[in-house]
Motif scaffolding. Sequence first.
Motif, PDB file in Angstrom:
ATOM      1  N   ALA A 166       7.686  -8.406  -7.667  1.00 39.17           N
ATOM      2  CA  ALA A 166       6.881  -7.677  -6.685  1.00 39.17           C
ATOM      3  C   ALA A 166       6.385  -8.621  -5.595  1.00 39.17           C
ATOM      4  CB  ALA A 166       5.708  -6.992  -7.367  1.00 39.17           C
TER       5      ALA A 166
ATOM      6  N   LYS B 274       8.450  -2.957   5.903  1.00 38.35           N
ATOM      7  CA  LYS B 274       7.306  -2.657   5.044  1.00 38.35           C
ATOM      8  C   LYS B 274       7.422  -1.260   4.437  1.00 38.35           C
ATOM      9  CE  LYS B 274       4.117  -5.746   7.356  1.00 38.35           C
ATOM     10  NZ  LYS B 274       2.825  -5.911   8.019  1.00 38.35           N
ATOM     11  N   SER B 275       8.158  -0.385   5.081  1.00 40.26           N
ATOM     12  CA  SER B 275       8.305   0.985   4.583  1.00 40.26           C
ATOM     13  C   SER B 275       9.090   1.041   3.264  1.00 40.26           C
ATOM     14  CB  SER B 275       9.014   1.854   5.616  1.00 40.26           C
ATOM     15  OG  SER B 275      10.301   1.341   5.904  1.00 40.26           O
ATOM     16  N   LYS B 276       9.832  -0.009   2.930  1.00 35.00           N
ATOM     17  CA  LYS B 276      10.579  -0.054   1.671  1.00 35.00           C
ATOM     18  C   LYS B 276       9.706  -0.425   0.469  1.00 35.00           C
ATOM     19  CE  LYS B 276      15.359  -0.922   2.382  1.00 35.00           C
ATOM     20  NZ  LYS B 276      16.459  -1.862   2.169  1.00 35.00           N
ATOM     21  N   LEU B 277       8.505  -0.948   0.735  1.00 35.40           N
ATOM     22  CA  LEU B 277       7.619  -1.364  -0.350  1.00 35.40           C
ATOM     23  C   LEU B 277       6.991  -0.163  -1.036  1.00 35.40           C
ATOM     24  CD1 LEU B 277       5.669  -4.331   1.260  1.00 35.40           C
ATOM     25  CD2 LEU B 277       7.646  -4.450  -0.234  1.00 35.40           C
ATOM     26  N   LYS B 278       6.755  -0.314  -2.348  1.00 39.68           N
ATOM     27  CA  LYS B 278       6.029   0.713  -3.082  1.00 39.68           C
ATOM     28  C   LYS B 278       5.314   0.066  -4.253  1.00 39.68           C
ATOM     29  CE  LYS B 278      10.324   2.057  -5.331  1.00 39.68           C
ATOM     30  NZ  LYS B 278      11.257   3.138  -5.579  1.00 39.68           N
ATOM     31  N   GLY B 279       4.290   0.734  -4.732  1.00 39.46           N
ATOM     32  CA  GLY B 279       3.548   0.257  -5.896  1.00 39.46           C
ATOM     33  C   GLY B 279       2.838  -1.059  -5.659  1.00 39.46           C
TER      34      GLY B 279
ATOM     35  N   SER C 226       3.918  -4.083  -5.036  1.00 35.88           N
ATOM     36  CA  SER C 226       4.338  -4.926  -3.920  1.00 35.88           C
ATOM     37  C   SER C 226       3.682  -4.487  -2.614  1.00 35.88           C
ATOM     38  CB  SER C 226       5.861  -4.932  -3.776  1.00 35.88           C
ATOM     39  OG  SER C 226       6.360  -3.635  -3.595  1.00 35.88           O
ATOM     40  N   LYS C 227       3.452  -3.195  -2.456  1.00 33.51           N
ATOM     41  CA  LYS C 227       2.777  -2.688  -1.255  1.00 33.51           C
ATOM     42  C   LYS C 227       1.331  -3.177  -1.201  1.00 33.51           C
ATOM     43  CE  LYS C 227       2.937   1.552   1.283  1.00 33.51           C
ATOM     44  NZ  LYS C 227       3.263   2.966   1.245  1.00 33.51           N
ATOM     45  N   ARG C 228       0.651  -3.130  -2.344  1.00 32.58           N
ATOM     46  CA  ARG C 228      -0.736  -3.606  -2.404  1.00 32.58           C
ATOM     47  C   ARG C 228      -0.810  -5.119  -2.221  1.00 32.58           C
ATOM     48  NH1 ARG C 228      -0.491   0.152  -6.558  1.00 32.58           N
ATOM     49  NH2 ARG C 228      -0.409  -1.486  -8.127  1.00 32.58           N
TER      50      ARG C 228
END
Length: 60
Positions: free
Chosen positions: A11, A25-30, A32-34
């Motif tokens: 992550a 950045k739009s590919k990040l989730k969960g 890794s986004k935080r």
Amino acid sequence: MPATSKAQQKAAGAALAAKRGDEPKSKLKGASKRMEVSMTETQLEEFAHTRRKGLPDKKD
């Protein structure tokens, strides 16, 4: 501070790539986004460069 699991290390690598502009950045989730929002590039580098050998898949 090094990563404590393989999932955390992965992550951090994704978040670091987004922070540097290598990935959108739009590919990040969960997590890794935080991580991308809350951590500096230096902190992400420390987590992402942790050796995976011997780390558990997920943190308990």
